[in-house]
Write a protein that holds these residues in place. Structure first.
Motif, PDB file in Angstrom:
ATOM      1  N   ILE B   5      36.080  30.900  39.188  1.00 40.34           N
ATOM      2  CA  ILE B   5      36.448  32.100  39.917  1.00 40.34           C
ATOM      3  C   ILE B   5      37.683  31.884  40.798  1.00 40.34           C
ATOM      4  CG2 ILE B   5      34.871  31.660  41.837  1.00 40.34           C
ATOM      5  CD1 ILE B   5      35.441  35.120  40.288  1.00 40.34           C
ATOM      6  N   VAL B   6      37.870  30.671  41.294  1.00 44.57           N
ATOM      7  CA  VAL B   6      39.046  30.394  42.120  1.00 44.57           C
ATOM      8  C   VAL B   6      40.309  30.537  41.266  1.00 44.57           C
ATOM      9  CG1 VAL B   6      40.227  28.693  43.549  1.00 44.57           C
ATOM     10  CG2 VAL B   6      37.736  28.863  43.623  1.00 44.57           C
ATOM     11  N   ASP B   8      40.534  32.339  38.581  1.00 45.22           N
ATOM     12  CA  ASP B   8      40.655  33.775  38.291  1.00 45.22           C
ATOM     13  C   ASP B   8      41.414  34.479  39.414  1.00 45.22           C
ATOM     14  OD1 ASP B   8      39.182  33.398  36.022  1.00 45.22           O
ATOM     15  OD2 ASP B   8      37.326  34.258  36.814  1.00 45.22           O
ATOM     16  N   LEU B   9      41.055  34.143  40.643  1.00 43.63           N
ATOM     17  CA  LEU B   9      41.715  34.786  41.789  1.00 43.63           C
ATOM     18  C   LEU B   9      43.201  34.413  41.827  1.00 43.63           C
ATOM     19  CD1 LEU B   9      41.653  36.474  44.374  1.00 43.63           C
ATOM     20  CD2 LEU B   9      40.892  34.444  45.616  1.00 43.63           C
ATOM     21  N   GLU B  12      45.049  36.254  39.118  1.00 43.67           N
ATOM     22  CA  GLU B  12      45.154  37.693  39.381  1.00 43.67           C
ATOM     23  C   GLU B  12      46.188  37.958  40.480  1.00 43.67           C
ATOM     24  OE1 GLU B  12      43.453  39.175  37.144  1.00 43.67           O
ATOM     25  OE2 GLU B  12      43.931  41.211  37.772  1.00 43.67           O
TER      26      GLU B  12
END
Lengths: 199, 199
Positions: B5-6, B8-9, B12
């Motif tokens: 998720i890190v 992904d952030l 993005e």
């Protein structure tokens, strides 16, 4: 200057580090005007990050489990601990592929002016880890700036009495900068040429 | 390099204009490490912006209603229309407090290389507005760069046959830049010194 929600977005983006009012405005307009920009995805990721990201209970690195990916990896060499200021420094060092040991993330550097002393960093946790006789070497890889140097000096003084080998990254890192901005070559060489601190 | 998720952030955030990989990483870490950073608020604003923000059916400016705050304002002078490329240019001009007329936001500038011709801009809507005899002057305030100049030339050629007064912002704007980055003084003076285009 803008109607409600647009100004809210600009204000909120302006709170991010390195994003000034003009950048915040540009980003806001990009988000508003680019149909293909997936706001729901960014919104979901932001919330998921806050829910899921955790600090490793052993080394303080970030991850999504109790222990980070590096501390969980049985192929890592457990005899060495590399001490860094921030989790992003771990990533910078990993990119060099020079190091196969473990890490310890302090969570910052000593900065008495801002009230950051050893108790505000993960120094006690490092000392606890060193009670395990497996650890033979502590490599200090704080940033090559004033706070990083002060932190290194403090750590060296605390670690040498424990009888563990203490080393520092070779100078070769550009002085006055942040470790994370060093190119892979420079950082890799600094790792290779690290020198043992004499007692 | 990071757990799911890190990364992904970071990915993005890296899609935003002016945010490179290093900035994206810094912003991501700030969000993760700053307890007080309100991710829910930013997430909610991002989604609300996409839901609420609309383009004014008259001038193309952004707002939260069918007609923007300027087009709704009865105190604005309806005899003048200032033509700009983007909604952020409206804000830049409003800040000068030199102008009390209406706007027309083209949504960009002519750029044949990128396939942007008059039909991709809100040119036809401008022509429709000029059928109202109330409008006496069209002030062309496109960016002082190649595309902006080309757009201005095109508009002048289209507008002059209609018999409306056409003016351009005075030179004095730094050439080669974007209108939105001009300081208020420069932009205000450029407004004052605008010159009528002779037939």
């Amino acid at each position: 200057m803008y109607d409600g929600i647009v100004q809210d977005l600009i204000d909120e983006l302006g709170r991010l580090p390195g994003v000034g009012p003009k950048s915040a405005q540009r980003i806001a307009f990009h988000i508003i005007q680019t149909e293909s920009f997936d706001v729901d995805r960014l919104a979901t990721i932001l919330q998921t990050v806050r829910e899921r990201v955790r600090f490793c209970i052993i080394c303080g690195n970030i991850g999504e489990e109790e222990r980070c990916a590096i501390c969980r990896d049985p192929r890592r060499v457990p005899t060495a601990i590399c001490v860094v200021e921030e989790a992003k420094d771990v990533v910078a060092i990993e990119r060099t592929r020079e190091y196969r040991g473990l890490y310890h993330v302090l969570g910052g550097a000593l900065n008495p002016m801002q009230g950051i002393g050893p108790d505000q960093l993960r120094v006690a946790q490092l000392m606890t880890r060193l009670q395990d006789p497996t650890v033979e070497e502590v490599i200090i890889a704080t940033d090559p700036n004033v706070e990083g140097e002060a932190t290194a000096t403090y750590l060296i003084r605390s670690l040498l009495p424990l009888g563990v080998r203490v080393s520092r990254l070779a100078s070769g890192l550009p002085v006055g900068g942040d470790l994370e901005f060093a190119d892979e070559m420079t950082l890799g060489r600094a790792f290779e040429g690290r020198r043992t601190v004499e007692r």
